[in-house]
Design a protein around this motif. Structure first.
Motif, mmCIF file in Angstrom:
data_model
loop_
_atom_site.group_PDB
_atom_site.id
_atom_site.type_symbol
_atom_site.label_atom_id
_atom_site.label_comp_id
_atom_site.label_asym_id
_atom_site.label_seq_id
_atom_site.Cartn_x
_atom_site.Cartn_y
_atom_site.Cartn_z
ATOM 1 N N THR A 287 48.732 44.744 37.502
ATOM 2 C CA THR A 287 47.497 45.203 36.874
ATOM 3 C C THR A 287 46.975 44.194 35.855
ATOM 4 O O THR A 287 47.578 43.147 35.637
ATOM 5 N N CYS A 291 44.678 48.428 32.256
ATOM 6 C CA CYS A 291 44.033 49.060 33.416
ATOM 7 C C CYS A 291 44.958 50.033 34.133
ATOM 8 O O CYS A 291 46.068 49.672 34.531
ATOM 9 N N VAL A 293 44.188 51.401 36.994
ATOM 10 C CA VAL A 293 43.985 51.332 38.447
ATOM 11 C C VAL A 293 45.118 50.548 39.104
ATOM 12 O O VAL A 293 45.663 50.957 40.126
ATOM 13 N N ALA A 294 45.469 49.420 38.532
ATOM 14 C CA ALA A 294 46.563 48.577 39.049
ATOM 15 C C ALA A 294 46.359 48.254 40.523
ATOM 16 O O ALA A 294 47.141 48.661 41.384
ATOM 17 N N CYS A 295 45.307 47.507 40.807
ATOM 18 C CA CYS A 295 44.981 47.184 42.201
ATOM 19 C C CYS A 295 45.711 45.940 42.714
ATOM 20 O O CYS A 295 45.655 45.623 43.891
ATOM 21 N N CYS A 508 35.163 45.364 34.904
ATOM 22 C CA CYS A 508 35.717 45.112 36.233
ATOM 23 C C CYS A 508 34.909 45.956 37.219
ATOM 24 O O CYS A 508 34.730 47.158 37.010
ATOM 25 N N TYR A 510 35.643 47.064 40.010
ATOM 26 C CA TYR A 510 36.413 48.139 40.659
ATOM 27 C C TYR A 510 36.589 49.296 39.678
ATOM 28 O O TYR A 510 36.294 50.430 39.973
HETATM 29 S S1 SF4 Z 1 40.915 47.425 38.888
HETATM 30 FE FE1 SF4 Z 1 40.090 45.562 37.922
HETATM 31 S S2 SF4 Z 1 40.937 45.513 35.880
HETATM 32 FE FE2 SF4 Z 1 42.150 46.964 37.092
HETATM 33 S S3 SF4 Z 1 43.885 45.792 37.903
HETATM 34 FE FE3 SF4 Z 1 42.264 45.739 39.444
HETATM 35 S S4 SF4 Z 1 41.096 43.852 38.991
HETATM 36 FE FE4 SF4 Z 1 42.336 44.318 37.170
#
Ligand code: SF4
Lengths: 626, 78
Positions: A287, A291, A293-295, A508, A510
């Motif tokens: 991540t 964040c 989300v941790a994508c 971000c 996303y």
């Molecule tokens: S959603 Fe955006 S800020 Fe969150 S880990 Fe993914 S790229 Fe990073």
């Protein structure tokens, strides 16, 4: 000042002169921060006659005003310079953990000019900064340099590092943050390399942030965090990464295959999609700062010719550029090719696109073994891509490495102008992995009018056209049909402003998808005290967009450069969009009218520029024209 | 009299692959895509499209016995 610190580091690597530049609140309010503020500083500091890789060129890194706030997707920064790939304005955004540390150290950004006499790093610690010689790091891959820096400056230090590609001036070299997150596009790594800067290292600083409305910020974080986490798109991104819907994109015809000659391949859809990556190679998620989300993907390929140890895994763009575009459905090979791009510090989109161009030109007999130094180029030949082509590009070795290190447009021109027809780029920037013919016709317009060249994130069109956001509070309630031009120029007008705001406030794209426009402006106001109305925020977005176009004008770009290549506009040959034409000319003409832009000069009219407070800038560009 | 039935093979694509693993759905013989959409369960908030032989189907297209229908989530991104 709130959120921002009002201070930017200035370093002249030639003279060793360093200073702190203090900026007025008005400059922040007018240009937000991130890419907008960086563009403004570029206007003020750049030598417009300087070659992008010369000593006189400047590289500017600026935090978003929210960097350091513990809210998902807000700790990001933008880098701006003149691109060695396109000759136009370069910009790229990056997350990770570096931006909040820079803010906590007391700075909003760094302006770098000149060139160090020996390979060096910029070291920031305890609020001070200096240039330190680091010849021992030169020649090392990003991962190797990262390990050495951590040994020397501590596990908690944060880094921006270039690889061998940046050192050799490859025109699409990138800058890696903590060996994972990237300022990917436009060749910013080559600019850092041309200054003999291998890395920028920042040691951890105490978390200090001053908010305009302390309580409001806290309650917004509390309210928005669970919503961001539970949002369906966040869940998909967390579980499967940004390649999570490659299969879905494939069915709509959005994924370019074999250098944009096909829009559908069922085998690739199944074998390369994010769920396959998760099942086969994901070891854990990664991540960016704060964040939820941790994508990010952390992957490991245990066995076979493409085995790689645990480390950063590919995002959607990398999977499509080094897989679909090259005619390969081998996900392990894609992981390895992506890892190599990271280690060498290469933008995976331009790398894949340039190799794909060469593969097609070779297949058609327009590129021969004489041009490639005896190397045969074949679709899907991943061993050659991995063992020979990527390493030779990164080091500019041999005829093929030298040719492809220029990027597809220049490589084509250097062989035969006619070979431009196989490229998929605008202004020299290779297009991302969303084919407007299937993904949505508005993408074509977005790619053409984006100041940095073909790009799906510098404006918000990609998300608006695919229904990922709706902003009724600013008049965006269109239910857009992807494969028509209907309402696309009108949407594009808003998309330019929203994109500028996202890239300048450094949200971000996303993580902020579940936020309303009013919420984005609300958090910006609460942190930074900008007192924006929704209209003020939109105006700042348009101001930034027009300023970037003025910069491009000073580099010699005109309206005719807002173009796409033949390949991108020919009707798709198969898949869902087969045979459908894009009304590109109609869309761009209407967009120019709506934006009050001159259809020869490619910049806004004087009156429009005045409306956005760009009087001085207008005077320079329009006077020069006369 | 009860209507004749048809069998449709449903396959989830991308992020729906796990959720909608290849399975057969039984519908009335005059069923359309819309009827299939009502029958399958999808995560709230996810927009989807239906494809037959690589071609997108709109909601009033008639389905046939033995059809294989891909259910594709329309998530943006990447
Ligand atoms: S959603 Fe955006 S800020 Fe969150 S880990 Fe993914 S790229 Fe990073």
């Amino acid at each position: 000042m709130y959120g921002n610190t009002g201070k930017v580091i200035y370093i002249n690597c030639s003279t060793g002169k360093t200073e702190i530049v203090s900026l007025d609140e008005d400059v922040y309010k007018n240009f937000i921060g991130g890419s907008g503020l960086a563009a403004k500083l570029f206007w003020d500091y750049a030598d417009f006659d300087a070659d992008p890789l010369s000593e006189k060129a400047v590289l500017i890194l600026i935090n978003g005003p929210l960097a350091g706030v513990p809210l998902s997707g807000t700790s990001r920064m933008s880098a701006v310079a003149r691109s060695p790939l396109t000759g136009a304005l370069a910009e790229s955004s990056c997350g990770g953990y570096f931006p909040p540390q820079l803010r906590y150290a007391g700075y909003d950004g760094i302006i770098i000019s000149g060139k160090c006499t020996v390979p060096s790093i910029i070291h920031i610690a305890h609020g001070s900064f200096n240039i330190v010689s680091s010849e021992e790091l030169w020649g090392k891959t990003v991962g190797e340099a990262y390990v050495k820096i951590k040994e020397q400056y501590g596990e908690r230090s944060r880094t921006l590092i270039i690889g061998p590609a940046g050192e050799h001036g490859v025109s699409y070299a990138c800058i890696l943050s903590d060996a994972h997150h990237a300022f990917g596009r436009c060749g910013l790594g080559a600019i850092m390399g041309s200054k003999n800067i291998k890395a920028i290292v920042i040691e951890p600083h105490k978390t200090i942030m001053k908010y305009f409305e302390e309580q409001k910020v806290k309650s917004l974080i509390k309210e928005l965090t669970p919503r961001i986490k539970e949002y369906i798109i966040s869940q998909v991104l967390h579980e499967f990464g940004s390649a999570g819907n490659l299969e879905g994109h494939m069915y709509t015809g959005d994924v370019p295959i074999k250098n944009w000659t096909s829009n559908f391949n069922e085998e690739m859809a199944e074998k390369l999609t994010g769920s396959t990556l998760t099942e086969k190679y994901l070891t854990k998620t990664g991540t960016c700062a704060y964040c939820v989300v941790a994508c990010k993907r952390i992957v490991k390929v245990d066995e076979g010719p493409y085995s790689i140890p645990e480390g950063p895994g590919p995002e959607y763009e990398t999977v499509a550029a080094l897989g679909c575009l090259l005619g390969s459905s081998d996900l392990a090979a894609v992981c390895k090719a992506g890892r190599l791009c990271n280690e060498f510090g290469l933008d995976s989109i331009s790398t894949g696109a340039t190799i794909a161009w060469a593969m097609e030109a070779f297949e058609k007999g327009d590129l021969t073994e004489k041009d490639t130094g005896g190397i045969t180029l074949r679709w899907g030949d991943m061993p050659t891509v991995i063992d020979t082509i990527i390493p030779s590009i990164a080091r500019k070795e041999g005829p093929l490495g030298q040719l492809l290190s220029k990027g597809s447009r220049l490589a084509a021109k250097s062989i035969n102008n006619n070979l431009i027809k196989y490229t998929a780029q605008s202004k020299g920037l290779e297009a991302p992995m969303h084919d407007p013919r299937g993904g949505g016709h508005g993408h074509a317009l977005a790619y053409a009018v984006s100041p940095r060249g073909a790009c799906h994130v510098s404006t918000a069109m990609h998300f608006m056209e695919t229904g990922a956001c709706n902003y009724p509070e600013i008049g965006f309630e269109f239910d857009l049909e992807a494969l028509t031009d209907e309402k696309k120029p009108e949407t594009m007008v808003l998309a330019t402003a929203i994109g500028s705001i996202e890239n300048s406030a450094c949200f971000c794209q996303y993580a902020d998808r579940s936020l309303t426009f009013a919420e984005m402006v609300g958090i910006l106001n609460a942190v930074s005290g900008y007192h924006y109305s929704l209209q003020d925020a939109l105006d700042a977005g348009w101001r930034i967009y027009h300023l970037k176009r003025l910069i491009n004008h000073r580099f010699g770009l005109r309206a005719c450069d807002d173009a796409l290549t033949e390949r991108m506009l020919e009707p798709a040959r198969d898949g869902e969009p087969q045979g459908i034409m894009i009304n590109f000319d109609g869309m761009i003409q209407r967009f120019y009218e709506l934006m009050n832009m001159d259809n020869v000069e490619g910049v806004a009219t004087v009156d429009t520029l005045h409306k956005y407070g760009l009087e001085q800038e207008a005077a320079i560009v329009w006077k020069k024209r006369k | 009299m009860e209507k004749k039935k048809i069998g449709i093979t449903v396959e989830g694509a991308g992020v729906l692959r796990k959720e909608l693993f290849k399975h057969t759905v039984t519908l009335d013989c005059d069923a359309r895509v819309e009827d299939l959409a009502k029958k399958i369960k999808i995560k709230k908030g996810l927009q989807i499209a239906f494809f037959r032989n690589g071609k997108r189907l709109n909601r009033n297209v008639k389905l046939h016995d033995g059809d294989t229908i891909k259910v594709v989530p329309l998530v943006f991104g990447g």
